[in-house]
Scaffold this motif. Sequence first.
Motif, PDB file in Angstrom:
ATOM      1  N   CYS A  44       5.799   9.319  -8.860  1.00 38.28           N
ATOM      2  CA  CYS A  44       4.787   8.852  -7.901  1.00 38.28           C
ATOM      3  C   CYS A  44       3.475   8.593  -8.632  1.00 38.28           C
ATOM      4  CB  CYS A  44       4.506   9.928  -6.853  1.00 38.28           C
ATOM      5  SG  CYS A  44       5.900  10.317  -5.813  1.00 38.28           S
ATOM      6  N   ASP A  45       2.654   7.711  -8.073  1.00 39.03           N
ATOM      7  CA  ASP A  45       1.286   7.566  -8.583  1.00 39.03           C
ATOM      8  C   ASP A  45       0.534   8.845  -8.252  1.00 39.03           C
ATOM      9  OD1 ASP A  45       2.046   5.086  -9.284  1.00 39.03           O
ATOM     10  OD2 ASP A  45       0.751   3.999  -7.874  1.00 39.03           O
TER      11      ASP A  45
ATOM     12  N   THR B  59      -5.094   4.499   3.680  1.00 35.27           N
ATOM     13  CA  THR B  59      -3.777   5.099   3.931  1.00 35.27           C
ATOM     14  C   THR B  59      -3.935   6.153   5.029  1.00 35.27           C
ATOM     15  OG1 THR B  59      -3.381   4.863   1.557  1.00 35.27           O
ATOM     16  CG2 THR B  59      -1.784   6.175   2.805  1.00 35.27           C
TER      17      THR B  59
ATOM     18  N   ASN C 127       0.852  -1.196   0.000  1.00 43.48           N
ATOM     19  CA  ASN C 127       0.000   0.000   0.000  1.00 43.48           C
ATOM     20  C   ASN C 127       0.889   1.249   0.000  1.00 43.48           C
ATOM     21  OD1 ASN C 127      -2.273   1.532  -0.029  1.00 43.48           O
ATOM     22  ND2 ASN C 127      -2.875   1.122   2.090  1.00 43.48           N
ATOM     23  N   TYR C 128       0.263   2.390  -0.228  1.00 45.58           N
ATOM     24  CA  TYR C 128       1.000   3.654  -0.153  1.00 45.58           C
ATOM     25  C   TYR C 128       1.350   3.940   1.302  1.00 45.58           C
ATOM     26  CZ  TYR C 128      -0.951   4.006  -4.805  1.00 45.58           C
ATOM     27  OH  TYR C 128      -1.286   3.743  -6.104  1.00 45.58           O
ATOM     28  N   ASP C 129       2.406   4.722   1.508  1.00 40.59           N
ATOM     29  CA  ASP C 129       2.806   5.081   2.876  1.00 40.59           C
ATOM     30  C   ASP C 129       2.070   6.331   3.355  1.00 40.59           C
ATOM     31  OD1 ASP C 129       4.673   2.997   2.832  1.00 40.59           O
ATOM     32  OD2 ASP C 129       6.175   4.289   1.886  1.00 40.59           O
TER      33      ASP C 129
ATOM     34  N   LEU D  44       1.122   8.671  -2.354  1.00 45.72           N
ATOM     35  CA  LEU D  44       0.124   8.782  -3.421  1.00 45.72           C
ATOM     36  C   LEU D  44      -0.256  10.259  -3.510  1.00 45.72           C
ATOM     37  CD1 LEU D  44      -2.015   7.723  -5.435  1.00 45.72           C
ATOM     38  CD2 LEU D  44      -3.525   7.316  -3.475  1.00 45.72           C
TER      39      LEU D  44
ATOM     40  N   ASN E  44       6.683   6.118   0.003  1.00 45.60           N
ATOM     41  CA  ASN E  44       5.976   5.941  -1.261  1.00 45.60           C
ATOM     42  C   ASN E  44       4.623   6.650  -1.169  1.00 45.60           C
ATOM     43  OD1 ASN E  44       5.023   4.983  -3.725  1.00 45.60           O
ATOM     44  ND2 ASN E  44       4.278   3.071  -2.813  1.00 45.60           N
TER      45      ASN E  44
ATOM     46  N   LYS F 214       9.230  11.828  -0.470  1.00 45.59           N
ATOM     47  CA  LYS F 214       9.722  10.789  -1.369  1.00 45.59           C
ATOM     48  C   LYS F 214      11.254  10.760  -1.393  1.00 45.59           C
ATOM     49  CE  LYS F 214       9.712   7.898  -4.864  1.00 45.59           C
ATOM     50  NZ  LYS F 214       9.572   7.825  -6.288  1.00 45.59           N
TER      51      LYS F 214
END
Lengths: 396, 262
Positions: free
Chosen positions: A132-133, A179, A77-79, A106, A104, A98
């Motif tokens: 990044c996403d 998240t 998952n994203y952080d 989003l 990581n 980042k």
Amino acid sequence: MSDHDRKYLVHPERPPKMRYCSKCVSPMSSAAPITFDDDGICSTCKVADQRDEVDWDARMKKFKRLCERYRSKDGMNYDCVIPVSGGKDSYFQVHIMKNVLGLNPLLVTYHGNNYLPTGMENLKNMREVFGCDHIFFTPSIEVLKTMNRLGMLMMGDMNWHAHCGINTYPIRVAVETNTPLMIWGEHGFMDIGGMHSYNDFVEFTYRNRHEHDLRGFEWYDFVEAAPKFGEKLEAKDMIGFMHPSDEDMDRVGVRGIHLNNYVRWDANEHGPMMVEMYGFKESEEEFERTYRRMSNLDDMHENGIHDYLKYIKFGYGRATDHTCKDIRAGLMTREQAIEEVRIRDHVKSKDLWRWLEYVGWTEEYFDEVCDRYRDPRVWWKGENGEWVKDNLWDKE
Amino acid sequence: MQYRRLIPVLFIMNGLIVRSEDFSTHQIIGNIINEAARYNQWNVDELIYVDISRDKTYDSRRDDHKIKAVDSIETIITEISKVCFMPLTFGGGIKTIEDVDLRIRTGADKVVINSAAYHTPELITEVARKYGSQCCVISADYRMVDGTPILFTDFGSNNTGINVVDWVKECQKNGAGEIFLHAIDRDGKACGYDFDTISDVTSATSLPVIACGGAADVDDFIDVYEETNVAAVAAGNMFHFTERAYPRAKKDLVREKIHVRP
């Protein structure tokens, strides 16, 4: 207050003389909740000075520990979620999360359909340089136009949709993606208003969002008001503006950190740093209402008529805000600031034409609606019926 | 055994909620009614409002908000009562029995009396007679002077030279029902509670004591419940700072086996 119950003050029944901070140029009528101390210095200046007393290395250590607790254990998952507009502050937030801390994130963008070309370039560039996403969210344009008009009529602000979108949609994403950690930049009214001490470690709260960012209005107020103003708006149009419930927030454990409590925040340093490191671009064109070219590129009206409305309401604008920041940063004298304010704060900027065309209003109607929101603490009518106010450069 | 209470205290200055530090720095947090509505959603044990306005002007602030600023103490209490359904204690600016009447009539369950208890101690007796002792909370603000907790009145500006422990005994004699013990030195400093004075006061009186001043996080609450016999712990600023601060604190207290209403 509607125009019906507003009593215009006719000279000589003018409001008390406007007070200004003796260090910066903030007026007592500030849109931000500022206070003045016995020496006439505003709370914003005092809180800004606290930055020099904070042990920023210790804060970073604390912040790293906090982030580690939220780092995804299995990388599935994203952080964290970072709400970004593509501005210099967004770049700085992603830079820290980042590239300095190695998380990581989003990225989530509320797109209110008002981007300046350079602002859009900067936003798209984030995908290239940070890797990044990134979610872009745009409400229906028809809904946006309706909300622009309603915002003006309900509270003299066409950009309420943006305040709400920016402060809601990313939180929905945090809940939906499970998240918990959200990284916001500065706390708005701590930065302009001095609402908190650096020892408060103030975080994002629903109450502060509801009361200050959104002025006590929510999506349902717009749906309810729409028919009164001959507009059409339904709940199904407003999903992106609906804040998650307390139950959902608790289940995910959503927590919004303001990065300015952990990293020394200085936009005058961060701007050029982001230009150099990541190719962030300042506006090529000059603005009319401020001399800064690196702020609010995500919304052509933020530096324009949205800010002109602040002048109409409270008697000052962005030139005041920006010169205040630059005085505090030691980049400008109070005298230089007064000159900037004198030539800029009152300007009715040309982006108004786009907005009128966008929503189908005439300038006369816009002016009429504006006048309903003139604050009686600031404005009164002169002998010939013209609007008068005190000015920063008035002699005592 | 009675539940030990956790109480948010909201400071009102010129019609707005403020953050207070050292009784001298005040930063505007926002509108009273918005705050009250949120605390109602948080199901708090009780709420204490203290009006610390130095003068009786009401700041109208901007008027493009949905909820307008309030302009009198009656409106404040009436509007709070409309959105708040927990016990409501109201203090600040109370000098006469008529001031007390007004607050009770408009919706307060208890009143907090501070400087007037010192200048006109008979007011305590009068309130106790008319509304019962349980209605009469005495706020005892103190600073440490050469290691002794000394009572200060009038917004912390008047050094009475009286040991706060003696003062609390005196108030009990006069008919007070509860003591709101407030450490001025710790106001807004987030440095933890003053266990020594709190313990001295709780041993000197049989009245319930509410301790206030110094909270930074939930650990400070846990410490003061464990180290002292306070009936209640109050905090002013910290509930403004984080999302769902109150329910989260309650959850942590329950986990630590502190006897609070879950």
